[in-house]
Design a protein around this motif. Structure first.
Motif, mmCIF file in Angstrom:
data_model
loop_
_atom_site.group_PDB
_atom_site.id
_atom_site.type_symbol
_atom_site.label_atom_id
_atom_site.label_comp_id
_atom_site.label_asym_id
_atom_site.label_seq_id
_atom_site.Cartn_x
_atom_site.Cartn_y
_atom_site.Cartn_z
ATOM 1 N N HIS A 165 52.781 41.578 -2.212
ATOM 2 C CA HIS A 165 52.918 40.119 -2.167
ATOM 3 C C HIS A 165 54.388 39.709 -2.339
ATOM 4 C CE1 HIS A 165 52.803 35.966 -3.720
ATOM 5 N NE2 HIS A 165 51.715 35.840 -2.970
ATOM 6 N N GLN A 166 55.098 40.377 -3.235
ATOM 7 C CA GLN A 166 56.507 40.059 -3.445
ATOM 8 C C GLN A 166 57.317 40.243 -2.164
ATOM 9 O OE1 GLN A 166 57.569 42.653 -6.673
ATOM 10 N NE2 GLN A 166 56.828 41.262 -8.272
ATOM 11 N N LEU A 167 57.069 41.324 -1.453
ATOM 12 C CA LEU A 167 57.836 41.615 -0.243
ATOM 13 C C LEU A 167 57.386 40.752 0.939
ATOM 14 C CD1 LEU A 167 58.121 45.491 -0.541
ATOM 15 C CD2 LEU A 167 59.994 43.845 -0.616
ATOM 16 N N GLU A 168 56.104 40.473 1.016
ATOM 17 C CA GLU A 168 55.620 39.645 2.121
ATOM 18 C C GLU A 168 56.101 38.211 1.992
ATOM 19 O OE1 GLU A 168 51.409 39.924 2.357
ATOM 20 O OE2 GLU A 168 51.410 41.911 3.307
ATOM 21 N N HIS A 169 56.109 37.692 0.781
ATOM 22 C CA HIS A 169 56.484 36.293 0.554
ATOM 23 C C HIS A 169 57.940 36.146 0.102
ATOM 24 C CE1 HIS A 169 52.362 34.670 0.913
ATOM 25 N NE2 HIS A 169 52.008 35.867 0.464
ATOM 26 N N LEU A 170 58.632 37.271 -0.092
ATOM 27 C CA LEU A 170 60.025 37.281 -0.536
ATOM 28 C C LEU A 170 60.201 36.427 -1.787
ATOM 29 C CD1 LEU A 170 62.010 37.159 2.827
ATOM 30 C CD2 LEU A 170 61.418 39.132 1.430
ATOM 31 N N GLU A 171 59.346 36.685 -2.773
ATOM 32 C CA GLU A 171 59.402 35.966 -4.040
ATOM 33 C C GLU A 171 59.051 36.888 -5.198
ATOM 34 O OE1 GLU A 171 56.981 32.493 -4.213
ATOM 35 O OE2 GLU A 171 57.778 31.620 -2.369
ATOM 36 N N ILE A 172 59.778 36.720 -6.294
ATOM 37 C CA ILE A 172 59.380 37.283 -7.578
ATOM 38 C C ILE A 172 59.312 36.127 -8.563
ATOM 39 C CG2 ILE A 172 60.175 38.640 -9.556
ATOM 40 C CD1 ILE A 172 61.178 40.753 -7.734
ATOM 41 N N LYS A 173 58.227 36.077 -9.330
ATOM 42 C CA LYS A 173 58.075 34.990 -10.299
ATOM 43 C C LYS A 173 57.515 35.532 -11.602
ATOM 44 C CE LYS A 173 55.557 32.336 -7.527
ATOM 45 N NZ LYS A 173 54.779 31.174 -7.042
ATOM 46 N N LEU A 179 62.909 34.495 -8.034
ATOM 47 C CA LEU A 179 63.781 34.959 -6.946
ATOM 48 C C LEU A 179 63.110 34.597 -5.636
ATOM 49 C CD1 LEU A 179 66.141 36.673 -5.732
ATOM 50 C CD2 LEU A 179 64.671 38.692 -6.049
ATOM 51 N N GLY A 180 63.854 33.952 -4.734
ATOM 52 C CA GLY A 180 63.280 33.562 -3.453
ATOM 53 C C GLY A 180 64.335 33.418 -2.377
ATOM 54 N N SER A 181 63.900 33.260 -1.144
ATOM 55 C CA SER A 181 64.821 33.211 -0.001
ATOM 56 C C SER A 181 65.105 31.776 0.414
ATOM 57 C CB SER A 181 64.237 33.988 1.180
ATOM 58 O OG SER A 181 63.063 33.368 1.658
ATOM 59 N N ILE A 182 66.315 31.571 0.899
ATOM 60 C CA ILE A 182 66.760 30.249 1.327
ATOM 61 C C ILE A 182 67.856 30.423 2.375
ATOM 62 C CG2 ILE A 182 68.705 29.921 -0.273
ATOM 63 C CD1 ILE A 182 67.627 27.097 -0.836
ATOM 64 N N ASP A 183 68.046 29.405 3.186
ATOM 65 C CA ASP A 183 69.186 29.319 4.088
ATOM 66 C C ASP A 183 69.917 28.033 3.733
ATOM 67 O OD1 ASP A 183 71.026 29.003 6.116
ATOM 68 O OD2 ASP A 183 69.598 29.303 7.760
ATOM 69 N N MET A 187 68.378 22.530 5.274
ATOM 70 C CA MET A 187 67.791 21.857 4.123
ATOM 71 C C MET A 187 66.263 21.964 4.100
ATOM 72 S SD MET A 187 70.363 20.907 2.386
ATOM 73 C CE MET A 187 69.547 19.923 1.143
ATOM 74 N N ASP A 188 65.639 22.244 5.230
ATOM 75 C CA ASP A 188 64.185 22.418 5.241
ATOM 76 C C ASP A 188 63.762 23.587 4.361
ATOM 77 O OD1 ASP A 188 63.853 20.285 6.960
ATOM 78 O OD2 ASP A 188 63.768 21.531 8.767
ATOM 79 N N THR A 189 64.618 24.601 4.245
ATOM 80 C CA THR A 189 64.263 25.777 3.437
ATOM 81 C C THR A 189 64.348 25.500 1.944
ATOM 82 O OG1 THR A 189 66.517 26.702 3.375
ATOM 83 C CG2 THR A 189 65.148 27.278 5.272
ATOM 84 N N PHE A 190 64.852 24.316 1.567
ATOM 85 C CA PHE A 190 64.922 23.968 0.144
ATOM 86 C C PHE A 190 63.534 23.672 -0.436
ATOM 87 C CE2 PHE A 190 69.449 23.224 -1.222
ATOM 88 C CZ PHE A 190 70.006 23.901 -0.149
ATOM 89 N N SER A 191 62.529 23.690 0.426
ATOM 90 C CA SER A 191 61.149 23.582 -0.068
ATOM 91 C C SER A 191 60.787 24.782 -0.935
ATOM 92 C CB SER A 191 60.172 23.485 1.107
ATOM 93 O OG SER A 191 60.250 24.650 1.935
ATOM 94 N N ILE A 192 61.616 25.838 -0.914
ATOM 95 C CA ILE A 192 61.400 27.000 -1.772
ATOM 96 C C ILE A 192 61.400 26.593 -3.247
ATOM 97 C CG2 ILE A 192 63.853 27.611 -1.959
ATOM 98 C CD1 ILE A 192 60.961 30.121 -1.680
ATOM 99 N N PHE A 193 62.067 25.475 -3.570
ATOM 100 C CA PHE A 193 62.155 25.041 -4.965
ATOM 101 C C PHE A 193 60.910 24.271 -5.428
ATOM 102 C CE2 PHE A 193 66.781 25.233 -3.824
ATOM 103 C CZ PHE A 193 67.098 26.293 -4.658
ATOM 104 N N ASP A 194 59.983 23.977 -4.501
ATOM 105 C CA ASP A 194 58.806 23.183 -4.842
ATOM 106 C C ASP A 194 57.839 23.963 -5.727
ATOM 107 O OD1 ASP A 194 59.928 21.223 -3.305
ATOM 108 O OD2 ASP A 194 58.608 21.511 -1.570
ATOM 109 N N ALA A 195 56.845 23.251 -6.241
ATOM 110 C CA ALA A 195 55.878 23.836 -7.176
ATOM 111 C C ALA A 195 55.101 24.994 -6.576
ATOM 112 C CB ALA A 195 54.920 22.758 -7.660
ATOM 113 N N ASP A 196 54.884 24.968 -5.266
ATOM 114 C CA ASP A 196 54.112 26.031 -4.617
ATOM 115 C C ASP A 196 54.879 27.347 -4.527
ATOM 116 O OD1 ASP A 196 52.027 24.295 -4.254
ATOM 117 O OD2 ASP A 196 52.581 23.759 -2.203
ATOM 118 N N HIS A 197 56.190 27.296 -4.762
ATOM 119 C CA HIS A 197 57.006 28.508 -4.614
ATOM 120 C C HIS A 197 57.722 28.832 -5.935
ATOM 121 C CE1 HIS A 197 56.187 28.746 -0.312
ATOM 122 N NE2 HIS A 197 56.390 27.435 -0.258
#
Length: 368
Positions: A165-173, A179-183, A187-197
């Motif tokens: 799951h960590q590698l598929e979603h590129l997240e560690i929590k 830890l997560g991915s962003i560009d 600015m659309d990728t800033f949704s990584i900071f939302d509650a779902d991520h």
């Protein structure tokens, strides 16, 4: 920014980690974790080691100011933009836990994927190393891994589904780390900071850290990042470290050398001097902005006793080149707060008001 430029920028991460390990191995500062993020240790010249010491020490000193600005019991966040293989969360975990810090790191997909793989591969050593550090200063149980006082506590690295799951979603929590991915150019990728991520809390004091990141992206993209931070986080500060002064002789050579590596500094001409850097942040919503070049940081901001310690580590006679390089890098400290007392509590440029006498040039001599 094309794909080739992005790959070249990502490559600078490996070089930075290697330089940090060189400085650590020679005793410039302590980091029991960076070795896990470097494929092969390479001894760097004293000029590089001393520069990375100054960079690391300045960041640690400014972060400490942020942590001490708010009550220790109050929740706080640090968000590292373009984190690379930085190890601050691991090496300072014991101290950060005292301040109720959630540490959040974001970077390009490829960097995050590689960092997740390294964390997965070395999670036992990373967590065990924390216990060993605690033992040395007289606290901690000194046994096991993954305990409440360890980095990455609560993650079951023995569960294959968790790792996948960590590698598929590129997240560690976990409770105190994300830890997560962003560009940063999108600015659309800033949704990584939302509650779902990554579930960032926009209501708590937050420190942003950007080390040689914004200078590599187009000026407007960097402006969007800086303004997003000042708009969404009412109690915050922003630490930026990057190159300046592209238009003098040394600066022109620096620009050409970096361009030859395939990663041009896309915003340096828009903010070439310290005054331009300060104006940038003030124009984008920050209440107070201070900035120093790295030569000033080393000479006046960092504790003199600490500087004298590292000057004894290696023979050093590259003073002219040192002055040139350090004057072409700067730190910017931007502050946002509803409280004037908090705004005034930070100190950075103040070190220039009462400059101590220059450290004697004893570093040309060798001390064992």
């Amino acid at each position: 920014m094309n794909t080739k430029q992005r790959e070249s920028i990502i490559g600078t991460n490996d070089d930075a980690a290697s330089c940090k390990l060189s400085a650590v191995n020679l005793g410039y500062y302590k980091d029991d974790y960076v070795k896990y993020f470097v494929k092969k240790a390479i001894k760097r010249p004293p000029l590089i080691n001393r520069g990375f010491f100054t960079r690391i020490q300045c960041i640690e000193d400014l972060i400490l100011q942020f942590l001490n600005t708010y009550p220790q019991s109050e929740a706080k966040q640090i968000i590292s933009l373009g984190c690379g293989f930085d190890t601050y969360y691991f090496r300072e975990h014991k101290n950060l836990s005292k301040y109720k810090i959630t540490y959040i790191e974001v970077d390009y997909d490829q960097v995050v994927r590689n960092k997740i793989k390294i964390i997965q591969q070395h999670h036992t050593e990373l967590q065990k190393q924390q216990h060993q550090t605690q033992d040395r200063d007289g606290s901690g149980s000194g046994s096991g891994s993954g305990g409440a006082s360890s980095p990455l506590a609560g993650i079951d690295f023995s569960d294959a589904a968790v790792l996948q799951h960590q590698l598929e979603h590129l997240e560690i929590k976990c409770a105190d780390y994300r830890l997560g991915s962003i560009d940063l150019t999108n600015m659309d990728t800033f949704s990584i900071f939302d509650a779902d991520h990554l579930n960032v809390d926009f209501s708590v004091p937050t420190l942003f850290l950007s080390e040689c990141v914004l200078v590599y992206i187009p000026p407007q993209c960097g402006n969007n990042v800086i303004q997003w931070a000042s708009t969404h986080f009412k109690e915050s500060c922003f630490i930026t470290y990057e190159q300046i002064k592209p238009n003098d002789e040394f600066g022109s050579m620096m620009i050409k050398n970096i361009e030859m590596k395939g990663c041009p500094l896309l915003s340096i001409q828009s903010f070439p001097e310290i005054k331009d850097q300060k104006k940038r942040y003030l124009d984008l919503g920050w209440n107070r902005v201070e900035a120093l070049d790295l030569k000033q940081v080393h000479s006046y901001f960092i504790n003199r006793d600490r500087v004298r310690e590292i000057e004894r580590l290696e023979i050093f006679d590259e003073f002219e080149e040192w002055d040139l390089i350090q004057s072409h890098y700067c730190f910017v400290l931007a502050i946002k707060s509803a409280s004037q007392t908090i705004i005034d509590s930070y100190h950075f440029e103040q070190c220039l008001l009462n400059k101590p006498a220059p450290t004697p040039a004893t570093s040309m001599k060798f001390f064992s």
